[in-house]
Design a protein around this motif. Structure first.
Motif: not given
Lengths: 97, 335
Positions: B141, B144-145, B191, B194-195, B202-203, B206
Protein backbone atom coordinates in the motif's frame (compact mmCIF):
# COMPACT_ATOMS: atom_id res chain seq x y z
CA UNK A 1 37.90 17.66 -5.61
CA UNK A 2 37.09 14.86 -8.00
CA UNK A 3 39.02 14.09 -11.16
CA UNK A 4 36.87 15.59 -13.89
CA UNK A 5 38.86 13.82 -16.60
CA UNK A 6 37.41 10.54 -15.45
CA UNK A 7 33.90 11.74 -16.18
CA UNK A 8 32.17 10.53 -19.31
CA UNK A 9 32.00 13.45 -21.76
CA UNK A 10 28.87 15.56 -22.10
CA UNK A 11 26.62 15.32 -25.18
CA UNK A 12 23.79 17.52 -26.35
CA UNK A 13 20.68 15.67 -27.48
CA UNK A 14 18.42 16.69 -30.37
CA UNK A 15 15.16 14.87 -31.08
CA UNK A 16 12.93 14.91 -34.16
CA UNK A 17 9.46 14.48 -32.71
CA UNK A 18 7.90 13.31 -35.97
CA UNK A 19 8.72 12.99 -39.64
CA UNK A 20 8.82 16.36 -41.37
CA UNK A 21 9.82 18.40 -38.33
CA UNK A 22 13.22 19.75 -37.27
CA UNK A 23 15.42 18.11 -34.71
CA UNK A 24 15.05 20.12 -31.55
CA UNK A 25 17.45 20.43 -28.63
CA UNK A 26 16.00 18.69 -25.59
CA UNK A 27 18.82 18.31 -23.08
CA UNK A 28 22.18 16.72 -22.42
CA UNK A 29 23.71 13.61 -20.94
CA UNK A 30 27.02 11.92 -20.20
CA UNK A 31 28.18 8.95 -22.29
CA UNK A 32 31.51 7.28 -22.98
CA UNK A 33 31.16 7.08 -26.77
CA UNK A 34 28.79 8.05 -29.63
CA UNK A 35 26.92 4.76 -29.69
CA UNK A 36 26.29 4.85 -25.96
CA UNK A 37 25.20 8.48 -26.24
CA UNK A 38 22.55 7.54 -28.81
CA UNK A 39 21.29 4.65 -26.71
CA UNK A 40 21.12 6.69 -23.51
CA UNK A 41 19.43 9.55 -25.36
CA UNK A 42 16.75 7.07 -26.42
CA UNK A 43 16.26 5.94 -22.80
CA UNK A 44 16.43 9.35 -21.16
CA UNK A 45 14.57 11.53 -23.65
CA UNK A 46 12.11 9.33 -25.57
CA UNK A 47 10.44 7.09 -22.98
CA UNK A 48 7.01 8.10 -24.31
CA UNK A 49 7.59 8.02 -28.05
CA UNK A 50 8.67 11.66 -28.08
CA UNK A 51 10.87 11.05 -31.09
CA UNK A 52 11.48 9.28 -34.39
CA UNK A 53 15.12 10.26 -34.72
CA UNK A 54 17.90 11.36 -32.36
CA UNK A 55 21.10 13.36 -32.89
CA UNK A 56 23.85 13.62 -30.32
CA UNK A 57 26.72 16.11 -30.48
CA UNK A 58 29.65 16.43 -28.11
CA UNK A 59 28.93 19.56 -26.07
CA UNK A 60 32.51 20.77 -26.45
CA UNK A 61 32.03 20.74 -30.23
CA UNK A 62 29.23 23.29 -30.19
CA UNK A 63 30.09 26.85 -31.09
CA UNK A 64 27.67 29.43 -29.74
CA UNK A 65 27.21 33.17 -29.96
CA UNK A 66 28.20 35.14 -26.89
CA UNK A 67 25.23 36.41 -24.84
CA UNK A 68 27.19 39.62 -24.28
CA UNK A 69 27.06 40.24 -28.06
CA UNK A 70 23.31 39.79 -28.20
CA UNK A 71 22.56 43.44 -28.94
CA UNK A 72 25.34 43.83 -31.50
CA UNK A 73 24.34 40.64 -33.28
CA UNK A 74 20.60 40.77 -33.35
CA UNK A 75 19.42 44.36 -32.85
CA UNK A 76 20.40 45.54 -36.37
CA UNK A 77 17.46 43.49 -37.67
CA UNK A 78 14.99 45.30 -35.44
CA UNK A 79 14.46 48.28 -37.79
CA UNK A 80 14.26 46.28 -41.02
CA UNK A 81 10.54 45.82 -41.04
CA UNK A 82 10.58 45.89 -44.86
CA UNK A 83 11.81 42.29 -44.69
CA UNK A 84 8.33 41.23 -43.62
CA UNK A 85 5.44 40.85 -46.10
CA UNK A 86 3.12 42.80 -43.82
CA UNK A 87 5.20 45.96 -44.45
CA UNK A 88 3.67 46.33 -47.92
CA UNK A 89 0.19 47.71 -48.28
CA UNK A 90 -1.47 46.49 -51.43
CA UNK A 91 -4.95 47.00 -52.93
CA UNK A 92 -7.69 44.83 -51.42
CA UNK A 93 -8.09 42.96 -54.68
CA UNK A 94 -4.53 41.67 -54.22
CA UNK A 95 -5.10 40.61 -50.64
CA UNK A 96 -3.81 37.11 -51.15
CA UNK A 97 -0.56 37.96 -52.90
CA UNK B 1 10.24 13.30 -7.66
CA UNK B 2 10.68 16.43 -5.77
CA UNK B 3 12.63 19.19 -4.17
CA UNK B 4 12.31 20.15 -0.57
CA UNK B 5 12.17 23.84 0.02
CA UNK B 6 15.84 24.65 -0.17
CA UNK B 7 15.59 26.90 2.86
CA UNK B 8 16.30 23.79 4.86
CA UNK B 9 19.86 24.04 3.64
CA UNK B 10 20.14 27.75 4.21
CA UNK B 11 22.19 27.33 7.31
CA UNK B 12 25.63 27.55 5.77
CA UNK B 13 27.78 30.34 7.12
CA UNK B 14 29.01 31.48 3.73
CA UNK B 15 25.50 31.55 2.47
CA UNK B 16 24.72 35.23 2.74
CA UNK B 17 24.89 37.25 -0.46
CA UNK B 18 28.28 38.91 -0.76
CA UNK B 19 28.45 42.68 -0.63
CA UNK B 20 28.65 44.23 -4.06
CA UNK B 21 32.18 45.46 -4.63
CA UNK B 22 32.73 47.53 -7.74
CA UNK B 23 30.62 49.98 -9.72
CA UNK B 24 30.82 47.60 -12.67
CA UNK B 25 29.42 44.77 -10.60
CA UNK B 26 26.70 47.02 -9.26
CA UNK B 27 25.63 47.89 -12.81
CA UNK B 28 25.52 44.21 -13.76
CA UNK B 29 23.57 43.39 -10.64
CA UNK B 30 21.03 46.10 -11.47
CA UNK B 31 20.70 44.92 -15.05
CA UNK B 32 20.17 41.40 -13.76
CA UNK B 33 17.52 42.51 -11.27
CA UNK B 34 15.76 44.42 -14.04
CA UNK B 35 15.66 41.30 -16.22
CA UNK B 36 14.18 39.31 -13.34
CA UNK B 37 11.58 42.03 -12.73
CA UNK B 38 10.66 41.98 -16.42
CA UNK B 39 10.04 38.25 -16.18
CA UNK B 40 13.02 37.40 -18.40
CA UNK B 41 14.55 33.95 -18.35
CA UNK B 42 18.22 33.67 -17.43
CA UNK B 43 20.30 31.31 -19.57
CA UNK B 44 23.44 29.41 -18.58
CA UNK B 45 25.96 31.76 -20.22
CA UNK B 46 24.31 34.97 -18.98
CA UNK B 47 25.89 36.96 -16.19
CA UNK B 48 24.33 36.17 -12.81
CA UNK B 49 25.14 37.06 -9.21
CA UNK B 50 27.29 34.45 -7.48
CA UNK B 51 24.65 33.92 -4.83
CA UNK B 52 21.99 33.25 -7.45
CA UNK B 53 24.26 30.64 -9.02
CA UNK B 54 25.01 29.04 -5.68
CA UNK B 55 21.40 28.94 -4.60
CA UNK B 56 20.45 27.26 -7.87
CA UNK B 57 23.24 24.69 -7.76
CA UNK B 58 22.13 23.78 -4.26
CA UNK B 59 18.45 23.59 -5.08
CA UNK B 60 18.73 21.81 -8.44
CA UNK B 61 21.29 19.29 -7.22
CA UNK B 62 19.25 18.63 -4.11
CA UNK B 63 16.28 18.07 -6.36
CA UNK B 64 18.31 15.70 -8.56
CA UNK B 65 19.56 13.76 -5.55
CA UNK B 66 15.97 13.43 -4.35
CA UNK B 67 14.95 11.84 -7.63
CA UNK B 68 17.82 9.36 -7.49
CA UNK B 69 17.48 8.46 -3.80
CA UNK B 70 13.71 8.40 -4.35
CA UNK B 71 14.17 5.33 -6.57
CA UNK B 72 15.20 3.27 -3.53
CA UNK B 73 11.98 3.12 -1.46
CA UNK B 74 9.97 2.10 -4.53
CA UNK B 75 12.65 -0.10 -6.03
CA UNK B 76 12.18 -2.09 -2.83
CA UNK B 77 8.81 -3.34 -4.15
CA UNK B 78 9.48 -4.02 -7.84
CA UNK B 79 10.12 -7.72 -7.37
CA UNK B 80 7.15 -8.06 -5.03
CA UNK B 81 4.49 -6.19 -7.01
CA UNK B 82 1.21 -8.14 -6.82
CA UNK B 83 0.62 -8.42 -10.58
CA UNK B 84 2.59 -8.13 -13.79
CA UNK B 85 0.65 -4.97 -14.62
CA UNK B 86 1.60 -3.31 -11.34
CA UNK B 87 5.18 -4.41 -11.78
CA UNK B 88 5.41 -2.87 -15.25
CA UNK B 89 3.88 0.37 -13.94
CA UNK B 90 6.25 0.53 -10.98
CA UNK B 91 9.25 -0.17 -13.19
CA UNK B 92 8.22 2.64 -15.54
CA UNK B 93 7.78 5.00 -12.62
CA UNK B 94 11.15 4.23 -11.08
CA UNK B 95 12.75 4.59 -14.51
CA UNK B 96 11.10 8.02 -14.77
CA UNK B 97 12.66 9.03 -11.44
CA UNK B 98 16.08 8.11 -12.86
CA UNK B 99 15.31 10.19 -15.94
CA UNK B 100 14.20 13.13 -13.82
CA UNK B 101 17.40 12.91 -11.82
CA UNK B 102 19.38 13.04 -15.06
CA UNK B 103 17.51 16.04 -16.49
CA UNK B 104 18.19 17.87 -13.25
CA UNK B 105 21.86 16.94 -12.94
CA UNK B 106 22.28 18.22 -16.50
CA UNK B 107 20.56 21.50 -15.54
CA UNK B 108 22.80 21.88 -12.47
CA UNK B 109 25.90 21.22 -14.58
CA UNK B 110 25.08 24.19 -16.82
CA UNK B 111 25.97 26.33 -13.79
CA UNK B 112 29.56 25.14 -13.88
CA UNK B 113 29.58 22.28 -11.38
CA UNK B 114 30.65 18.86 -12.64
CA UNK B 115 28.55 15.72 -12.24
CA UNK B 116 31.26 14.11 -10.14
CA UNK B 117 31.28 17.06 -7.77
CA UNK B 118 27.51 16.83 -7.41
CA UNK B 119 27.56 13.10 -6.73
CA UNK B 120 30.46 13.49 -4.32
CA UNK B 121 28.53 16.12 -2.36
CA UNK B 122 25.63 13.69 -1.96
CA UNK B 123 27.84 10.80 -0.92
CA UNK B 124 29.80 12.83 1.62
CA UNK B 125 26.55 13.99 3.22
CA UNK B 126 27.24 17.62 2.32
CA UNK B 127 24.29 17.81 -0.08
CA UNK B 128 20.84 16.89 1.12
CA UNK B 129 17.84 15.26 -0.49
CA UNK B 130 14.16 15.30 0.36
CA UNK B 131 13.46 14.05 3.89
CA UNK B 132 10.55 11.93 2.67
CA UNK B 133 12.82 9.22 1.25
CA UNK B 134 14.23 8.45 4.65
CA UNK B 135 11.01 6.69 5.64
CA UNK B 136 10.66 2.94 5.03
CA UNK B 137 8.22 1.34 2.55
CA UNK B 138 6.72 -1.42 4.68
CA UNK B 139 3.78 -2.69 2.61
CA UNK B 140 2.49 -2.71 -0.96
CA UNK B 141 0.00 0.00 0.00
CA UNK B 142 2.98 2.31 0.52
CA UNK B 143 3.52 2.23 -3.26
CA UNK B 144 0.04 3.62 -3.82
CA UNK B 145 0.31 6.21 -1.06
CA UNK B 146 3.70 7.41 -2.31
CA UNK B 147 2.15 7.97 -5.73
CA UNK B 148 -0.89 9.73 -4.35
CA UNK B 149 0.58 11.83 -1.52
CA UNK B 150 4.33 12.05 -2.10
CA UNK B 151 4.14 12.55 -5.85
CA UNK B 152 1.07 14.70 -5.31
CA UNK B 153 3.05 16.99 -3.01
CA UNK B 154 5.92 16.92 -5.47
CA UNK B 155 3.71 18.02 -8.34
CA UNK B 156 2.26 20.85 -6.30
CA UNK B 157 5.77 22.01 -5.52
CA UNK B 158 7.10 21.55 -9.02
CA UNK B 159 4.44 23.18 -11.15
CA UNK B 160 5.45 26.71 -10.03
CA UNK B 161 9.09 25.78 -10.77
CA UNK B 162 8.21 25.51 -14.47
CA UNK B 163 8.25 29.32 -14.36
CA UNK B 164 11.56 29.51 -12.51
CA UNK B 165 13.76 32.36 -13.75
CA UNK B 166 16.65 30.00 -14.55
CA UNK B 167 15.68 28.63 -17.94
CA UNK B 168 17.53 25.27 -17.99
CA UNK B 169 15.86 24.40 -14.66
CA UNK B 170 12.46 25.60 -15.87
CA UNK B 171 12.75 23.52 -19.04
CA UNK B 172 13.66 20.41 -17.06
CA UNK B 173 10.69 21.04 -14.79
CA UNK B 174 8.27 21.30 -17.71
CA UNK B 175 9.39 17.88 -18.90
CA UNK B 176 9.24 16.42 -15.40
CA UNK B 177 5.77 17.79 -14.62
CA UNK B 178 4.44 16.36 -17.86
CA UNK B 179 5.66 12.92 -16.85
CA UNK B 180 4.84 13.14 -13.16
CA UNK B 181 1.08 13.22 -13.55
CA UNK B 182 0.96 9.49 -14.31
CA UNK B 183 2.83 8.84 -11.06
CA UNK B 184 0.12 10.34 -8.93
CA UNK B 185 -2.74 8.81 -10.90
CA UNK B 186 -1.34 5.28 -10.85
CA UNK B 187 -0.91 5.56 -7.08
CA UNK B 188 -4.44 6.70 -6.48
CA UNK B 189 -5.80 4.03 -8.80
CA UNK B 190 -3.83 1.30 -7.03
CA UNK B 191 -5.28 2.45 -3.70
CA UNK B 192 -8.78 2.78 -5.10
CA UNK B 193 -8.59 -0.77 -6.41
CA UNK B 194 -7.69 -2.01 -2.94
CA UNK B 195 -10.35 0.09 -1.24
CA UNK B 196 -13.05 -1.00 -3.72
CA UNK B 197 -12.27 -4.68 -4.32
CA UNK B 198 -9.86 -5.51 -1.51
CA UNK B 199 -10.32 -7.58 1.65
CA UNK B 200 -10.73 -5.93 5.04
CA UNK B 201 -7.05 -6.59 5.69
CA UNK B 202 -6.08 -4.85 2.46
CA UNK B 203 -8.25 -1.84 3.27
CA UNK B 204 -6.65 -1.65 6.70
CA UNK B 205 -3.25 -1.80 5.01
CA UNK B 206 -4.14 1.26 2.91
CA UNK B 207 -5.30 3.20 5.98
CA UNK B 208 -2.12 2.25 7.82
CA UNK B 209 0.01 3.51 4.93
CA UNK B 210 -1.93 6.82 4.87
CA UNK B 211 -1.41 7.15 8.62
CA UNK B 212 2.35 6.75 8.25
CA UNK B 213 2.86 8.96 5.17
CA UNK B 214 0.48 11.87 5.85
CA UNK B 215 2.67 13.93 8.16
CA UNK B 216 5.97 13.31 6.34
CA UNK B 217 4.17 14.38 3.13
CA UNK B 218 3.18 17.69 4.72
CA UNK B 219 6.80 18.23 5.76
CA UNK B 220 7.83 17.97 2.10
CA UNK B 221 6.83 21.61 1.63
CA UNK B 222 9.59 22.68 3.98
CA UNK B 223 9.57 24.68 7.20
CA UNK B 224 6.89 27.30 7.91
CA UNK B 225 7.28 30.62 6.12
CA UNK B 226 8.38 32.47 9.25
CA UNK B 227 11.29 30.03 9.60
CA UNK B 228 12.42 30.15 5.98
CA UNK B 229 14.99 32.92 5.90
CA UNK B 230 16.08 32.22 2.32
CA UNK B 231 12.61 32.21 0.87
CA UNK B 232 12.41 35.94 0.43
CA UNK B 233 15.56 36.14 -1.67
CA UNK B 234 14.44 33.16 -3.78
CA UNK B 235 11.08 34.81 -4.36
CA UNK B 236 12.87 38.01 -5.36
CA UNK B 237 14.89 36.09 -7.92
CA UNK B 238 11.97 34.17 -9.31
CA UNK B 239 13.47 30.86 -8.22
CA UNK B 240 10.58 30.29 -5.88
CA UNK B 241 7.08 31.43 -6.77
CA UNK B 242 4.74 30.31 -4.01
CA UNK B 243 5.50 30.11 -0.27
CA UNK B 244 5.87 26.83 1.65
CA UNK B 245 2.78 27.39 3.77
CA UNK B 246 0.59 28.37 0.82
CA UNK B 247 1.58 25.25 -1.09
CA UNK B 248 1.05 23.08 1.97
CA UNK B 249 -2.45 24.47 2.47
CA UNK B 250 -3.27 23.91 -1.18
CA UNK B 251 -2.08 20.32 -0.91
CA UNK B 252 -4.16 19.65 2.22
CA UNK B 253 -7.29 21.16 0.70
CA UNK B 254 -6.92 18.98 -2.39
CA UNK B 255 -5.97 15.69 -0.76
CA UNK B 256 -8.56 15.76 2.04
CA UNK B 257 -11.27 15.88 -0.63
CA UNK B 258 -9.56 13.02 -2.48
CA UNK B 259 -9.40 10.95 0.71
CA UNK B 260 -13.20 10.97 0.84
CA UNK B 261 -13.38 9.36 -2.59
CA UNK B 262 -10.87 6.78 -1.45
CA UNK B 263 -12.62 6.12 1.85
CA UNK B 264 -9.66 6.76 4.14
CA UNK B 265 -9.10 9.31 6.89
CA UNK B 266 -6.09 11.48 7.60
CA UNK B 267 -4.44 10.92 11.00
CA UNK B 268 -5.17 14.41 12.29
CA UNK B 269 -8.00 14.95 14.81
CA UNK B 270 -7.78 18.71 14.30
CA UNK B 271 -8.42 18.51 10.58
CA UNK B 272 -11.65 20.35 9.76
CA UNK B 273 -13.09 22.70 7.16
CA UNK B 274 -12.94 26.35 8.12
CA UNK B 275 -15.85 28.10 6.46
CA UNK B 276 -14.41 31.54 7.11
CA UNK B 277 -10.96 30.81 5.67
CA UNK B 278 -12.33 28.54 2.96
CA UNK B 279 -9.50 26.15 3.81
CA UNK B 280 -8.95 23.11 5.99
CA UNK B 281 -7.51 23.79 9.44
CA UNK B 282 -4.96 21.21 10.52
CA UNK B 283 -2.95 20.17 13.56
CA UNK B 284 0.60 21.11 14.46
CA UNK B 285 3.39 19.53 12.41
CA UNK B 286 6.21 17.92 14.36
CA UNK B 287 9.11 20.06 13.11
CA UNK B 288 11.46 18.41 15.56
CA UNK B 289 11.03 15.19 13.61
CA UNK B 290 11.54 17.06 10.34
CA UNK B 291 14.86 18.57 11.39
CA UNK B 292 15.96 15.26 12.84
CA UNK B 293 15.33 13.49 9.51
CA UNK B 294 16.94 16.28 7.48
CA UNK B 295 19.88 16.23 9.85
CA UNK B 296 20.57 12.56 9.16
CA UNK B 297 18.67 10.74 11.90
CA UNK B 298 15.55 9.54 10.12
CA UNK B 299 14.54 5.87 10.04
CA UNK B 300 16.44 5.10 6.80
CA UNK B 301 19.04 7.85 6.26
CA UNK B 302 22.07 5.62 6.67
CA UNK B 303 20.59 2.80 4.62
CA UNK B 304 19.69 5.11 1.72
CA UNK B 305 23.05 6.81 1.54
CA UNK B 306 24.91 3.54 1.90
CA UNK B 307 22.90 2.08 -1.01
CA UNK B 308 23.84 5.04 -3.23
CA UNK B 309 27.52 4.93 -2.30
CA UNK B 310 27.65 1.17 -2.89
CA UNK B 311 25.98 1.49 -6.29
CA UNK B 312 28.47 4.20 -7.28
CA UNK B 313 31.51 2.29 -6.03
CA UNK B 314 30.41 -1.03 -7.50
CA UNK B 315 29.82 0.66 -10.85
CA UNK B 316 33.24 2.32 -10.96
CA UNK B 317 34.85 -0.44 -13.05
CA UNK B 318 32.02 -0.20 -15.60
CA UNK B 319 32.50 3.55 -15.98
CA UNK B 320 36.26 3.09 -16.33
CA UNK B 321 35.90 0.22 -18.79
CA UNK B 322 33.52 2.23 -20.98
CA UNK B 323 36.02 5.11 -21.10
CA UNK B 324 38.89 2.75 -21.89
CA UNK B 325 36.84 1.15 -24.66
CA UNK B 326 35.98 4.57 -26.10
CA UNK B 327 39.65 5.61 -26.07
CA UNK B 328 40.66 2.37 -27.79
CA UNK B 329 37.97 2.72 -30.46
CA UNK B 330 39.08 6.26 -31.14
CA UNK B 331 42.69 5.13 -31.59
CA UNK B 332 41.58 2.39 -33.97
CA UNK B 333 39.59 4.84 -36.01
CA UNK B 334 42.52 7.26 -36.20
CA UNK B 335 44.88 4.51 -37.36
Amino acid sequence: MSDVKKEWPLWEVFVRSKAGLDHKHCGSLHAADPQMAIQLARDVYTRRQEGTSVWVVRSDQIVASDPADKAAYFDPMADKVYRHPTFYELPKSLDHM
Amino acid sequence: MYTQAMDTMGKDRDDAPKAVRSADELARQQAFDARIDAGDFIEAKDWMPEHYRKTLVRQISQHAHSEIVGMLPEGNWITRAPTLKRKAILLAKVQDEAGHGLYLYAAAETLGTSRDQLVEALHSGKAKYSSIFNYPTLTWADMGVIGWLVDGAAIMNQVPLCRCSYAPYARAMVRICREESFHQRQGFEALLTMMTHGSEAQKAMVQDAVDRWWWPSLMMFGPPDNESPNSEQSMRWGIKRISNDDLRQKFIDATVEQSKILGVTMPDPELRWNEERQHYDFGAIDWKEFWQVVGGDGPCNRERLAARVKAWDDGAWVRDAALAHAAKSELKEAA
